[in-house]
Design a protein around this motif. Structure first.
Motif, mmCIF file in Angstrom:
data_model
loop_
_atom_site.group_PDB
_atom_site.id
_atom_site.type_symbol
_atom_site.label_atom_id
_atom_site.label_comp_id
_atom_site.label_asym_id
_atom_site.label_seq_id
_atom_site.Cartn_x
_atom_site.Cartn_y
_atom_site.Cartn_z
ATOM 1 N N VAL A 297 55.640 -55.354 -54.838
ATOM 2 C CA VAL A 297 57.121 -55.633 -55.411
ATOM 3 C C VAL A 297 58.298 -56.471 -55.485
ATOM 4 N N GLY A 298 57.835 -57.942 -55.195
ATOM 5 C CA GLY A 298 58.522 -58.946 -55.286
ATOM 6 C C GLY A 298 59.080 -58.585 -56.854
ATOM 7 N N PRO A 299 59.995 -59.587 -56.433
ATOM 8 C CA PRO A 299 62.071 -59.732 -57.993
ATOM 9 C C PRO A 299 60.201 -59.692 -59.611
ATOM 10 N N LYS A 300 59.559 -60.129 -58.785
ATOM 11 C CA LYS A 300 58.737 -60.129 -60.033
ATOM 12 C C LYS A 300 57.426 -59.322 -60.654
ATOM 13 N N GLY A 301 57.081 -58.393 -59.724
ATOM 14 C CA GLY A 301 56.175 -57.872 -59.326
ATOM 15 C C GLY A 301 55.317 -56.647 -60.465
ATOM 16 N N ALA A 302 54.441 -56.256 -60.155
ATOM 17 C CA ALA A 302 54.064 -55.113 -61.272
ATOM 18 C C ALA A 302 54.897 -53.755 -61.305
ATOM 19 N N LEU A 303 55.281 -53.207 -59.618
ATOM 20 C CA LEU A 303 56.045 -52.699 -59.386
ATOM 21 C C LEU A 303 57.384 -52.345 -60.199
ATOM 22 N N THR A 304 58.285 -53.428 -59.704
ATOM 23 C CA THR A 304 58.917 -54.155 -60.051
ATOM 24 C C THR A 304 59.366 -53.731 -61.568
ATOM 25 N N SER A 305 58.737 -54.440 -61.731
ATOM 26 C CA SER A 305 58.920 -54.835 -63.575
ATOM 27 C C SER A 305 58.539 -53.589 -64.129
ATOM 28 N N TYR A 306 57.848 -52.824 -64.290
ATOM 29 C CA TYR A 306 57.101 -51.220 -64.691
ATOM 30 C C TYR A 306 58.389 -50.803 -65.375
ATOM 31 N N PRO B 99 45.751 -45.705 -63.103
ATOM 32 C CA PRO B 99 45.965 -46.482 -63.458
ATOM 33 C C PRO B 99 46.836 -47.840 -62.754
ATOM 34 N N GLU B 100 47.204 -47.244 -61.413
ATOM 35 C CA GLU B 100 47.990 -48.034 -60.057
ATOM 36 C C GLU B 100 47.263 -49.651 -60.097
ATOM 37 N N THR B 101 46.108 -49.634 -60.247
ATOM 38 C CA THR B 101 45.835 -51.170 -60.321
ATOM 39 C C THR B 101 46.471 -52.051 -61.930
ATOM 40 N N PRO B 102 45.568 -51.877 -62.881
ATOM 41 C CA PRO B 102 46.405 -52.227 -64.000
ATOM 42 C C PRO B 102 47.902 -52.705 -64.096
ATOM 43 N N LEU B 103 48.461 -50.813 -64.024
ATOM 44 C CA LEU B 103 49.876 -51.125 -64.300
ATOM 45 C C LEU B 103 50.304 -51.529 -63.110
ATOM 46 N N LEU B 104 50.249 -51.318 -61.911
ATOM 47 C CA LEU B 104 51.886 -51.371 -61.167
ATOM 48 C C LEU B 104 51.078 -52.420 -59.691
ATOM 49 N N ALA B 105 49.449 -52.267 -59.987
ATOM 50 C CA ALA B 105 49.476 -54.066 -59.128
ATOM 51 C C ALA B 105 48.891 -53.244 -57.664
ATOM 52 N N VAL B 106 49.180 -51.704 -57.487
ATOM 53 C CA VAL B 106 49.031 -51.355 -56.274
ATOM 54 C C VAL B 106 47.195 -50.356 -56.517
ATOM 55 N N LEU B 107 47.165 -49.597 -55.502
ATOM 56 C CA LEU B 107 45.904 -48.645 -55.313
ATOM 57 C C LEU B 107 46.599 -47.137 -55.628
ATOM 58 N N PRO B 108 45.588 -45.944 -55.693
ATOM 59 C CA PRO B 108 46.152 -45.077 -56.008
ATOM 60 C C PRO B 108 45.244 -45.334 -54.290
ATOM 61 N N GLY B 109 46.866 -44.475 -53.980
ATOM 62 C CA GLY B 109 47.243 -44.624 -52.420
ATOM 63 C C GLY B 109 46.827 -42.995 -51.793
ATOM 64 N N THR B 110 46.602 -42.181 -52.996
ATOM 65 C CA THR B 110 46.489 -40.600 -51.988
ATOM 66 C C THR B 110 44.957 -40.383 -51.705
ATOM 67 N N ARG C 147 57.692 -58.693 -68.234
ATOM 68 C CA ARG C 147 56.554 -58.981 -68.452
ATOM 69 C C ARG C 147 56.117 -59.318 -66.161
ATOM 70 N N ALA C 148 55.495 -58.367 -65.685
ATOM 71 C CA ALA C 148 55.346 -59.205 -63.854
ATOM 72 C C ALA C 148 54.793 -60.299 -64.544
ATOM 73 N N GLU C 149 54.794 -60.969 -63.477
ATOM 74 C CA GLU C 149 54.165 -62.344 -62.777
ATOM 75 C C GLU C 149 53.545 -62.437 -61.704
ATOM 76 N N PHE C 150 52.347 -62.554 -61.867
ATOM 77 C CA PHE C 150 51.333 -62.462 -60.245
ATOM 78 C C PHE C 150 51.281 -64.299 -59.521
ATOM 79 N N ASP C 151 51.290 -64.159 -58.756
ATOM 80 C CA ASP C 151 50.853 -65.574 -58.041
ATOM 81 C C ASP C 151 49.488 -65.082 -58.047
ATOM 82 N N PHE C 152 48.693 -65.914 -58.575
ATOM 83 C CA PHE C 152 47.244 -65.692 -58.684
ATOM 84 C C PHE C 152 46.054 -65.800 -57.626
ATOM 85 N N GLY C 153 46.526 -66.893 -56.746
ATOM 86 C CA GLY C 153 45.982 -66.797 -55.140
ATOM 87 C C GLY C 153 45.619 -65.593 -54.525
ATOM 88 N N ARG C 154 43.754 -65.537 -54.590
ATOM 89 C CA ARG C 154 43.221 -64.746 -53.651
ATOM 90 C C ARG C 154 43.817 -64.673 -52.001
#
Lengths: 553, 553
Positions: B531-540, B168-179, B545-552
């Protein structure tokens, strides 16, 4: 929330022509072409920097990419290309540092991606089209300049007290050589890792005999003999080519879509934007008549030959989406028209694959599909009634992160494989998309290819060729929710996830460059030690000295 | 300038013992060991978070790594290991999110590196020591919990309405499964990339029959039959082992250096810090007497057997340097003592390589050297008069980014290769360090190995085994300037450069995990969307709610 506030160039076009080049000169002299860099200082994409000492920005590289492409299609008689410079004692100073400093993170990443693709196109032209490249370094060759040289088959350097090759990124700028340099030094040129380590930390670089001993260049010649030695070596390289001895080639006309705020319209490709949904639908149309079927007819059709025309348009669309449409996170592929026409076109390509022009067309399609694989966007394929997802166009579905095939008893819906799915269109990992899809299960690849005729949705699902086959009751909601769900996720996490899931199996120099090297460079491009207020990239060329946080990570 | 201001745990020790485990229980029952996770919520490394639902921090993983190690050395009679949980309906919720959120970037990166090494140690134990691993997922298995399961040879999941595997890392936390999760899903378990894409975006995961169909697990069993099925499968897996049918093993005593502010002193390893210079000198001492030479004597010596003792100490030193000494950017390797003793020890290892304990010792040395390769520090080897850089210890020079060998006519100085340089000590890329060094020139590997006896500096330089051989006039300045120059460079750029130059040639699942996946994860771990102030890991876990910059990008 926008974190990238730095200057971004205006909406870009990738269309250019030698008559309009500002930074390169292309001379063709029988079997040898010379591409000479002569960057116009005041002709950067934005006026914030001057392109001194043959340093470059994306505009310079767009011309280089165009030149390589035109040599392949317009000059089949060219067997070797000399890449050199018209500036005295300067080959190329690399990517412009002030451009990098003034660019947003996303721009830097996109810039490196395109320049990487251009250098890989040089290697692709050598490996697959028999065009040998000789980097003739007539002067200082630093950073991206040396990385351009590394993409050539051979490198010769003038032997004077001044001219060195160098990768000064780490010692001067606290970033990495971002265009494959580290990978090519050890993996392609097989420079010993400890010597590469020394080389990568010496800002002034390595010259003369030591550059040869360390395998950084193939030969050095004094200035008095340099031009003669270059010509001789270029002729020797040309002799190994399997290209025709004479032309003509075909002319590549401009690729210029009709643009509106909501669409790009090409002859065989349409792009429709749903900006609120952050989605673009890219529709590729099958040929509406039989394609030309003999080498002569194909040559006469030139850039109107459907496989070339459609994929040149698709290539342009992908490039524009990347740099002009950053918030479009999801790209939906559709293919429409008569799939039988696509199957016929594939047969023509395969039957004439030995002809130089058809060979070029096939490799162009391959490179365009690789751009899809390497695009930091999510791709979904929608295989609907009336679709033309056959053979080469089905590669778009195979390149997609997922595919949805409409399944309804009352409406026939089919997809089809051809020989074009069986070999020529390899990914960066060296495998076909079917081999990648069924990694570890070669029997499934064989079974899919052995299947006669089209697959209906149940057969496609059973063969593992599509992800889901919703029926008419579920289709609208399932597809809509999938696309909306994708658009809601973090674009960065998706980029990372896709970069990992798309390239299963073997790694190549190419996947190393895009996977390992690019990812590390992207990381470093965000680090305060490089881009913070006291970072080395920020401080370069000012009176301020960089200050580092010396904690290792 | 310090950018990482978040909580970092205090100076860590990696020494533990099953008697002191707080989070795992190790039961040995004949050929089958059971490692049960039962994380103590209030026993995290720092008090800032609670380790609920079998979530883990580095302290939990240090115990797991210790348990795997002890099974190898202390329990040769164990042929299969069941990894499961003592918590009801929960296998493992993955890395603790509040720990990640509260950690500095560097800590997150180091945490992922160690946990990756632990999971690779499981695979190493399976491949090389004949210990099969079965993940018995008795309940929910999310994120890092599933990544732990992926490191096992087989995965079985309880089939109830509740128990799913998920990333669930990508949908919940906006990171990757890191291991290693993304890599192992497609490369090891060969889950189709589009199914992996779907799986990687569904927070709730996949359960039951679909988990089997998608190859995410090997089998599911209803709760009523689960324990019995696990036992049966574990017995079958154990039957394929080539380990001894009975013990005893050897006891691994504590590795505990004498610590001062300026040094770590072990029995065969010393670490001396020059904090102002940001350098540590790691000196390994050759045995001062002949090592035990028969399996019986080696077994009797146990953890005092010099090859095991020296490399356990070196392993501990490297781990402490990584987490406790972030500003020590350069590590200088020295080896001292009688090289003939090292050559003898290597002969003993090779002559007895089939004995289970000697096999374990060799693989332990291999893993320790891999930790060096994977450490984000610069390594220089100094080969001075009186050095013991022979065979296994010369691998430290080969693992270094550069080596300097003192060359003076009046003072003999030599280095030597043994059979240990010819095969057993492979890097993550599957090659020996000599093969990596001479990538593309196998003749140089053969020539170096065919050389009889020691190399003097000229011969070592000629064979390409050392980088530089300064003479007595230049030595002090050249070495000093090299070390000072290194310490002045950006630590981030060096980390990226070294990660690229050290792993030339073929890629493996292991190099993919550390090169590609880790680099992308490191990038994402810095992104505001995570990890920004509104990032998903920060907001979890907050009301925000997390807010994203949607620029790819």
């Amino acid at each position: 929330m926008t974190t990238d506030t730095k200057t971004a160039p205006p909406r870009l076009s990738f269309d250019t022509h030698p008559d309009r080049y500002r930074h390169w000169k292309l001379d063709v002299d029988g079997p040898i072409a010379t591409l000479s860099m002569d960057v116009q200082e005041d002709a950067g994409l934005v006026p914030d920097y001057r392109l001194k000492l043959n340093s470059y920005d994306l505009g310079v590289d767009i011309e280089l990419a165009d030149a390589i492409q035109r040599i392949r299609f317009e000059h089949p008689e060219v067997h070797a290309v000399v890449i050199t410079s018209l500036k005295e004692r300067i080959f190329c100073a690399g990517a412009n540092i002030f451009m990098l400093r003034g660019s947003s993170h996303a721009w830097k990443v996109n810039f490196c991606k395109f320049t990487n693709e251009t250098r890989l196109a040089i290697e692709d032209a050598s490996e697959h089209s028999g065009i040998r490249f000789l980097a003739a370094l007539n002067g200082i060759c630093a950073g991206g300049g040396y990385e351009l040289a590394l993409a050539c088959d051979e490198i010769v350097l003038v032997d004077d007290s001044n001219s060195a090759v160098s990768l000064p990124e780490t010692p001067l700028l606290a970033v990495l050589p971002g265009t494959g340099g580290l990978t090519r030094v050890v993996d392609k040129r097989k420079v010993r890792r400890d010597l590469a380590d020394v080389f990568g930390t010496i800002a002034e670089g390595v010259k003369g005999k030591r550059a040869v001993e360390w395998k950084l260049v193939d030969a050095v010649y004094p200035a008095s003999r340099f031009q003669e030695a270059v010509r001789k070596r270029a002729e020797e390289l040309a002799a190994s080519s399997d290209r025709p001895t004479e032309g003509p080639g075909i002319a590549l006309g401009p690729v210029a879509p009709d643009e509106t705020a909501e669409s790009l319209e090409y002859s065989a490709v349409s792009v429709a934007f749903d900006r609120a949904g952050r989605v673009a639908t890219v529709t590729v149309r099958a040929p509406d008549a039989a394609v030309e079927a003999t080498p002569e007819a194909i040559q006469a059709a030139g850039d109107r030959f459907w496989p070339l025309r459609a994929f040149r348009e698709l290539d342009d669309a992908i490039l524009r989406l990347r740099v002009n449409e950053r918030e479009i996170g999801t790209i939906v592929f559709k293919a429409i028209g008569d799939p039988a026409r696509v199957v016929d076109a594939d047969e023509v390509l395969l039957a004439n694959a030995d002809h130089w022009l058809v060979r070029e067309v096939i490799h162009f399609i391959k490179r365009t599909l690789k751009r899809v694989d390497l695009s930091a966007r999510s791709f979904f394929a929608l295989i609907e009634v009336g679709n033309a997802f056959a053979g080469t166009l089905f590669e778009l579905a195979l390149a997609s992160d997922r595919s949805y095939m409409f399944d309804d008893d009352d409406q026939a819906n089919r997809m089809q494989l051809t020989g074009m799915n069986a070999g020529p269109l390899t990914m960066s990992n060296g495998l076909t998309r079917l081999q990648t899809r069924f990694y570890g299960s070669p029997g499934l690849v064989e079974a899919a290819l052995a299947h006669q005729g089209p697959f209906d949705p149940a057969a496609a699902l059973d063969a593992g060729l599509v992800t889901f086959t919703p029926d008419s009751i579920d289709w609208d909601d399932e597809v809509r929710l999938a696309i909306e769900g994708r658009a809601a996720l973090s674009p960065d996490a998706l980029t990372g996830m896709e970069a990992n899931l798309r390239f299963v199996g073997p790694e190549t120099m190419e996947t190393k460059i895009f996977g390992r090297l690019t990812a590390w460079q992207n990381w470093i491009f965000q680090r305060p030690n490089a881009v913070g207020p006291k970072g080395a990239l920020t401080s370069y060329g000012t009176n301020e000295r960089a200050e580092f946080d010396f904690g290792r990570t």
